[in-house]
Design a protein around this motif. Sequence first.
Motif, PDB file in Angstrom:
ATOM      1  N   UNK A 124       0.863  -1.181   0.000  1.00  0.00           N
ATOM      2  CA  UNK A 124       0.000   0.000   0.000  1.00  0.00           C
ATOM      3  C   UNK A 124       0.900   1.231   0.000  1.00  0.00           C
ATOM      4  N   UNK A 125       0.893   2.006  -1.057  1.00  0.00           N
ATOM      5  CA  UNK A 125       1.757   3.189  -1.090  1.00  0.00           C
ATOM      6  C   UNK A 125       1.262   4.261  -0.130  1.00  0.00           C
ATOM      7  N   UNK A 126       2.183   5.013   0.421  1.00  0.00           N
ATOM      8  CA  UNK A 126       1.816   6.152   1.274  1.00  0.00           C
ATOM      9  C   UNK A 126       1.122   7.205   0.429  1.00  0.00           C
ATOM     10  N   UNK A 127       0.059   7.788   0.943  1.00  0.00           N
ATOM     11  CA  UNK A 127      -0.704   8.813   0.233  1.00  0.00           C
ATOM     12  C   UNK A 127      -0.733  10.067   1.089  1.00  0.00           C
ATOM     13  N   UNK A 128      -0.318  11.159   0.522  1.00  0.00           N
ATOM     14  CA  UNK A 128      -0.267  12.434   1.234  1.00  0.00           C
ATOM     15  C   UNK A 128      -1.637  12.788   1.804  1.00  0.00           C
ATOM     16  N   UNK A 129      -1.660  13.100   3.091  1.00  0.00           N
ATOM     17  CA  UNK A 129      -2.903  13.518   3.725  1.00  0.00           C
ATOM     18  C   UNK A 129      -3.688  12.390   4.361  1.00  0.00           C
ATOM     19  N   UNK A 130      -3.394  11.141   4.019  1.00  0.00           N
ATOM     20  CA  UNK A 130      -4.091  10.011   4.616  1.00  0.00           C
ATOM     21  C   UNK A 130      -3.420   9.629   5.940  1.00  0.00           C
ATOM     22  N   UNK A 131      -4.224   9.381   6.962  1.00  0.00           N
ATOM     23  CA  UNK A 131      -3.653   8.962   8.240  1.00  0.00           C
ATOM     24  C   UNK A 131      -4.702   8.236   9.058  1.00  0.00           C
ATOM     25  N   UNK A 132      -4.239   7.420   9.997  1.00  0.00           N
ATOM     26  CA  UNK A 132      -5.131   6.746  10.917  1.00  0.00           C
ATOM     27  C   UNK A 132      -5.144   7.457  12.254  1.00  0.00           C
ATOM     28  N   UNK A 133      -6.266   7.324  12.968  1.00  0.00           N
ATOM     29  CA  UNK A 133      -6.366   7.931  14.292  1.00  0.00           C
ATOM     30  C   UNK A 133      -7.437   7.191  15.078  1.00  0.00           C
ATOM     31  N   UNK A 134      -7.305   7.173  16.391  1.00  0.00           N
ATOM     32  CA  UNK A 134      -8.358   6.655  17.247  1.00  0.00           C
ATOM     33  C   UNK A 134      -9.602   7.520  17.070  1.00  0.00           C
ATOM     34  N   UNK A 135     -10.712   6.861  16.795  1.00  0.00           N
ATOM     35  CA  UNK A 135     -11.970   7.609  16.614  1.00  0.00           C
ATOM     36  C   UNK A 135     -12.321   8.409  17.870  1.00  0.00           C
ATOM     37  N   UNK A 136     -12.090   7.798  19.046  1.00  0.00           N
ATOM     38  CA  UNK A 136     -12.406   8.503  20.285  1.00  0.00           C
ATOM     39  C   UNK A 136     -11.519   9.733  20.459  1.00  0.00           C
ATOM     40  N   UNK A 137     -10.234   9.585  20.143  1.00  0.00           N
ATOM     41  CA  UNK A 137      -9.325  10.727  20.263  1.00  0.00           C
ATOM     42  C   UNK A 137      -9.743  11.848  19.321  1.00  0.00           C
ATOM     43  N   UNK A 138     -10.132  11.482  18.105  1.00  0.00           N
ATOM     44  CA  UNK A 138     -10.560  12.509  17.154  1.00  0.00           C
ATOM     45  C   UNK A 138     -11.790  13.232  17.664  1.00  0.00           C
ATOM     46  N   UNK A 139     -12.752  12.499  18.167  1.00  0.00           N
ATOM     47  CA  UNK A 139     -13.962  13.152  18.694  1.00  0.00           C
ATOM     48  C   UNK A 139     -13.629  14.071  19.858  1.00  0.00           C
ATOM     49  N   UNK A 140     -12.787  13.595  20.764  1.00  0.00           N
ATOM     50  CA  UNK A 140     -12.430  14.418  21.918  1.00  0.00           C
ATOM     51  C   UNK A 140     -11.766  15.723  21.475  1.00  0.00           C
ATOM     52  N   UNK A 141     -10.843  15.635  20.528  1.00  0.00           N
ATOM     53  CA  UNK A 141     -10.154  16.834  20.058  1.00  0.00           C
ATOM     54  C   UNK A 141     -11.112  17.774  19.329  1.00  0.00           C
ATOM     55  N   UNK A 142     -12.061  17.204  18.605  1.00  0.00           N
ATOM     56  CA  UNK A 142     -12.985  18.044  17.845  1.00  0.00           C
ATOM     57  C   UNK A 142     -13.923  18.861  18.735  1.00  0.00           C
ATOM     58  N   UNK A 143     -14.061  18.501  20.003  1.00  0.00           N
ATOM     59  CA  UNK A 143     -14.906  19.304  20.898  1.00  0.00           C
ATOM     60  C   UNK A 143     -14.192  20.574  21.366  1.00  0.00           C
ATOM     61  N   UNK A 144     -12.900  20.701  21.095  1.00  0.00           N
ATOM     62  CA  UNK A 144     -12.101  21.825  21.590  1.00  0.00           C
ATOM     63  C   UNK A 144     -12.696  23.163  21.165  1.00  0.00           C
ATOM     64  N   UNK A 145     -13.000  24.015  22.149  1.00  0.00           N
ATOM     65  CA  UNK A 145     -13.463  25.364  21.869  1.00  0.00           C
ATOM     66  C   UNK A 145     -14.902  25.484  21.424  1.00  0.00           C
ATOM     67  N   UNK A 146     -15.665  24.385  21.443  1.00  0.00           N
ATOM     68  CA  UNK A 146     -17.048  24.417  20.967  1.00  0.00           C
ATOM     69  C   UNK A 146     -18.048  24.494  22.125  1.00  0.00           C
ATOM     70  N   UNK A 147     -19.242  24.947  21.805  1.00  0.00           N
ATOM     71  CA  UNK A 147     -20.353  24.924  22.744  1.00  0.00           C
ATOM     72  C   UNK A 147     -21.103  23.610  22.514  1.00  0.00           C
ATOM     73  N   UNK A 148     -20.724  22.576  23.297  1.00  0.00           N
ATOM     74  CA  UNK A 148     -21.338  21.253  23.185  1.00  0.00           C
ATOM     75  C   UNK A 148     -22.109  20.988  24.466  1.00  0.00           C
ATOM     76  N   UNK A 149     -23.385  20.708  24.341  1.00  0.00           N
ATOM     77  CA  UNK A 149     -24.243  20.506  25.500  1.00  0.00           C
ATOM     78  C   UNK A 149     -24.682  19.044  25.552  1.00  0.00           C
ATOM     79  N   UNK A 150     -24.172  18.332  26.543  1.00  0.00           N
ATOM     80  CA  UNK A 150     -24.457  16.910  26.693  1.00  0.00           C
ATOM     81  C   UNK A 150     -25.718  16.708  27.529  1.00  0.00           C
ATOM     82  N   UNK A 151     -26.248  15.485  27.481  1.00  0.00           N
ATOM     83  CA  UNK A 151     -27.465  15.173  28.209  1.00  0.00           C
ATOM     84  C   UNK A 151     -28.704  15.729  27.557  1.00  0.00           C
ATOM     85  N   UNK A 152     -28.629  16.023  26.263  1.00  0.00           N
ATOM     86  CA  UNK A 152     -29.755  16.610  25.537  1.00  0.00           C
ATOM     87  C   UNK A 152     -30.273  15.615  24.503  1.00  0.00           C
TER      88      UNK A 152
END
Length: 333
Positions: free
Chosen positions: A89-117
């Motif tokens: 599998x050749x390396x492709x610029x911009x493609x990468x793997x990541x933990x889905x949970x880590x990505x979600x956690x980072x994506x909440x940074x600086x946002x107004x996210x209201x849980x329990x709704x």
Amino acid sequence: MNIVIIGAGIGGLCLAQGLNRAGIPATVYEHGYDQNQGWRLSVKQDGSQALRECLPDELFNEIRAGAIAPAVRLVFTDHLLNPKFSKPIPAIEGHFGISRQRLRDLLTTGLDVRFGKQCVGLSGNTVSFADGSTATGDLIVGADGTRSTIRAQVLPEAAFEDLGSALYGVTPFSTLDWVPDVLVDTFNRITDPAGTSMAIATCRPGDYFTWTITPADGAIEDWHPAVRRIVAEASTTFPIQLHSALPVQLWHDPHVTLLGDAIHTMTPGRGDGANTALRDARLLTTVLAEVAAGRVPLGPAKKLYEQEMLRYGFEAVAASRSMPFTPRSGALS
């Protein structure tokens, strides 16, 4: 303009980041935050471009810094790990793997996210929640997954195929000395004569395998010992249902649109579901920025998004259904 986003999945959070970057107020409402998100996600061209354009540079760089080592080979084997097919599998610029949970956690940074709704209903441009509260916006975005409450009201005729179940697992490791090379840093598909299949991904850093057995009750008692050990030493396992959305016609509710699995849920074999949701987020951010700038009215901008999203979204659904193990623009893992 104020945007209400129902669902704090990857697509909904990426949209909120994009709107925040564009100076458009957005609030995310989420019923709960499922912690069973530890398996690997492959971010491909569409997803990478969406994250780069929607996120602040420092947040995108932090996400990239947490990337998982890429798969280097595509391998199909039998249940005893005898190779049937293998290619680099050749390396492709911009493609990468990541933990889905880590990505979600980072994506909440600086946002107004209201849980329990928990969203329980929709009337015009107002959403109702189980706790009796409401939220009103110029646009309601249903990003609330396959069982979307928003879609059920806007498109009650929408349906999907139920394709059975799979078992997901996460297995930590301290060494790979006992693991056959065919399972290390590969995108692999293992099948037996009875039709049970399995895929195992190596996740480093983090040092864990993620794996999937389809169907969820598939028997592997006579499989290779290394495969059986990976399953036996799992720290987490849970079943998931596999769904494939059926195409829908454009809807005409002026207050509501849909994103990601809420409209075009697909099977996971190609790894395109999250990437397509990220593409949705990027496109919707772009058209709403035009609205905020006064260049396009909301109605036509929303329709443009929906037409394009339905086109490529259901192309991805069909490809995932008919060619589930063929990578698109690079490797799956």
